[in-house]
Design an enzyme around this catalytic site. Structure first.
Site, mmCIF file in Angstrom:
data_model
loop_
_atom_site.group_PDB
_atom_site.id
_atom_site.type_symbol
_atom_site.label_atom_id
_atom_site.label_comp_id
_atom_site.label_asym_id
_atom_site.label_seq_id
_atom_site.Cartn_x
_atom_site.Cartn_y
_atom_site.Cartn_z
ATOM 1 N N GLY A 72 -5.457 -8.254 -1.704
ATOM 2 C CA GLY A 72 -4.930 -9.556 -2.108
ATOM 3 C C GLY A 72 -5.737 -10.200 -3.222
ATOM 4 C CG HIS A 203 -7.131 -7.090 5.424
ATOM 5 N ND1 HIS A 203 -7.822 -8.080 6.075
ATOM 6 C CD2 HIS A 203 -7.171 -7.420 4.111
ATOM 7 C CE1 HIS A 203 -8.281 -8.957 5.203
ATOM 8 N NE2 HIS A 203 -7.905 -8.581 3.996
ATOM 9 C CB THR A 239 -8.486 8.351 -7.952
ATOM 10 O OG1 THR A 239 -8.920 9.056 -9.118
ATOM 11 C CG2 THR A 239 -7.860 9.311 -6.964
ATOM 12 C CB CYS A 327 -17.940 -19.020 7.039
ATOM 13 S SG CYS A 327 -19.272 -18.966 8.219
HETATM 14 C C1 LIG Z 1 -6.718 -12.819 2.893
HETATM 15 C C2 LIG Z 1 -6.115 -13.592 1.782
HETATM 16 C C3 LIG Z 1 -6.387 -13.262 0.441
HETATM 17 C C4 LIG Z 1 -7.327 -12.139 0.064
HETATM 18 O O1 LIG Z 1 -6.806 -10.882 0.379
HETATM 19 P P1 LIG Z 1 -7.818 -9.616 0.510
HETATM 20 O O2 LIG Z 1 -6.915 -8.454 0.727
HETATM 21 O O3 LIG Z 1 -8.686 -9.911 1.701
HETATM 22 O O4 LIG Z 1 -8.593 -9.532 -0.742
HETATM 23 C C5 LIG Z 1 -5.792 -14.020 -0.537
HETATM 24 N N1 LIG Z 1 -4.964 -15.035 -0.236
HETATM 25 C C6 LIG Z 1 -4.656 -15.370 1.031
HETATM 26 C C7 LIG Z 1 -3.720 -16.483 1.287
HETATM 27 C C8 LIG Z 1 -5.234 -14.675 2.085
HETATM 28 O O5 LIG Z 1 -4.965 -15.024 3.342
#
Ligand SMILES: *Cc1c(COP(=O)(O)O)cnc(C)c1O
Length: 381
Positions: A72, A203, A239, A327
């Protein structure tokens, strides 16, 4: 699972068994580099393209609009920096809100140091951004609006349909971080035709960590992100994370299959917990809109305490919750989201986020509430 009660699903989820099963061959015998020309490579390449096709089918978009990233954070970085740098001749103004995830906020801060101007819009006390405020903030230099579909701390849902249509009418690119929305809201992209860019993470939906998607609507002006070996049509080199991609494809398929059933179950438990907390713990209140809120989120403020203590006390009782705020190595900053909806720094620190998911049960909720009653009383002295 062990005896601990996990109520932190918005921070991450476990892997579903079906996802693990789908990934297993690619963690073992199918290890080929997808870019080669031999049989090992073909197997890996086919797995990626099959996954892309499956995801496009579920999200109702074109295969060529699905790009795999490392998660994300990368998807948000790519969307925002990519559009900013590709369109800097057109303008240098970006609009977002004060309650975005740090992967959006800090990317915008970085762009501010590089000649861009960013408007951080206020939200109301429910955590909702006013579409008129977006309209008023737009100038002839505005190139991008980035607003999360669902907030990760308070679970509030924005009117993405109206916002994306406004941007479309003004010829401005619209990006949404849908990481907390997928699986809770039907984000079928044929229903959101004016969304140009949309971020997904594996995740948060019972898929693997370190894999995500940036949906790029065909024709959207955006720079390539990672330069190198030309993977992902040269737009995001490196990759491919083959087992991650295969797992993410399965996770998306499953989480989008049972949205209604899952929401019904979670909402019942969420409302049960909210009712009991508000009734049985004096001077407690829910942060953020109750109406425009995902089925899994409870963010509650207990007046007169600091969360650091509460979270540790909950942890000692085997309960995993979160402050919802950043945190870092034990130091807790007051949440920028809770302050944006009008809480004082102290009230923000006295707030706890419980987020529910597949293994959440009523017995867990009862146990959490009994312990919480005790802990809140103690920490109020
Ligand atoms: C968890 C989250 C992210 C970051 O995603 P990652 O895969 O952990 O880098 C970004 N935006 C929101 C709203 C999230 O809940």
């Amino acid at each position: 699972m062990n005896e601990r009660i996990y109520m932190d699903y918005a921070s991450t989820t476990f892997l579903r068994d079906e996802v693990i099963d789908t990934m297993k061959p690619y963690l073992t015998e199918c290890f080929g580099n997808p870019s080669g020309i031999h049989e090992f490579s073909r197997v890996a390449k086919n797995a990626i393209e099959h996954s892309r096709e499956n995801i496009a089918r579920v999200l109702r978009c074109q295969r060529k609009e699905v790009f795999f990233t490392s998660g994300g954070t990368e998807s948000n970085n790519w969307a925002i920096k990519g559009v900013a740098f590709a369109n800097r001749k057109k303008g240098n103004h970006i609009i977002t809100t004060k309650i975005e995830h740090h992967s959006v906020l800090y990317t915008c801060k970085y762009l501010e140091q590089n000649g861009f101007k960013v408007t951080y819009l206020d939200v109301d006390s429910d955590g909702i951004v006013n579409v008129n405020d977006i309209n008023n903030a737009i100038t002839d230099k505005t190139i991008l609006v980035s607003i999360a579909f669902v907030n990760n701390e308070i679970g509030t849902i924005q009117d993405i349909e109206a916002i994306s249509e406004l941007c479309h009418n003004k010829n401005i690119i619209f990006h949404t971080d849908a990481i907390q929305a997928i699986g809770k809201i039907d984000i079928s992209l044929d229903k959101y035709e004016f969304v140009n860019l949309l971020s997904i993470s594996g995740h948060k939906i019972y898929g693997p960590k370190g894999i995500g998607i940036l949906y790029i609507k065909d024709g959207t002006s955006i720079d390539n992100y990672i330069h190198g070996g030309s993977q992902e049509k040269g737009r995001r080199s490196g990759t491919e994370n083959v087992y991650g991609i295969v797992g993410l494809s399965k996770a998306i398929e499953l989480v989008c299959e049972d949205i209604d059933e899952e929401n019904r179950k979670l909402k019942e438990l969420r409302d049960y917990m909210i009712d009991r907390i508000l009734k049985e713990i004096p001077n407690s209140r829910i942060n953020g809109s109750l109406k425009y809120r995902t089925s899994n989120n409870i963010n509650v403020c207990f007046e007169g305490i600091k969360d650091e203590g509460i979270l540790l006390a909950l942890d000692l009782k085997g309960i995993c919750a979160s402050s919802g705020s950043s945190c870092n190595s034990g130091s807790v900053n007051s949440s920028h989201v809770l302050q944006a909806i009008g809480l004082s720094s102290l009230e923000a620190q006295g707030s706890v986020r419980f987020t529910l998911g597949k293994n959440s049960k009523k017995e867990d909720a009862d146990y959490v509430i009994e312990e919480l009653k005790d802990i809140v009383k103690r920490y109020r002295g």
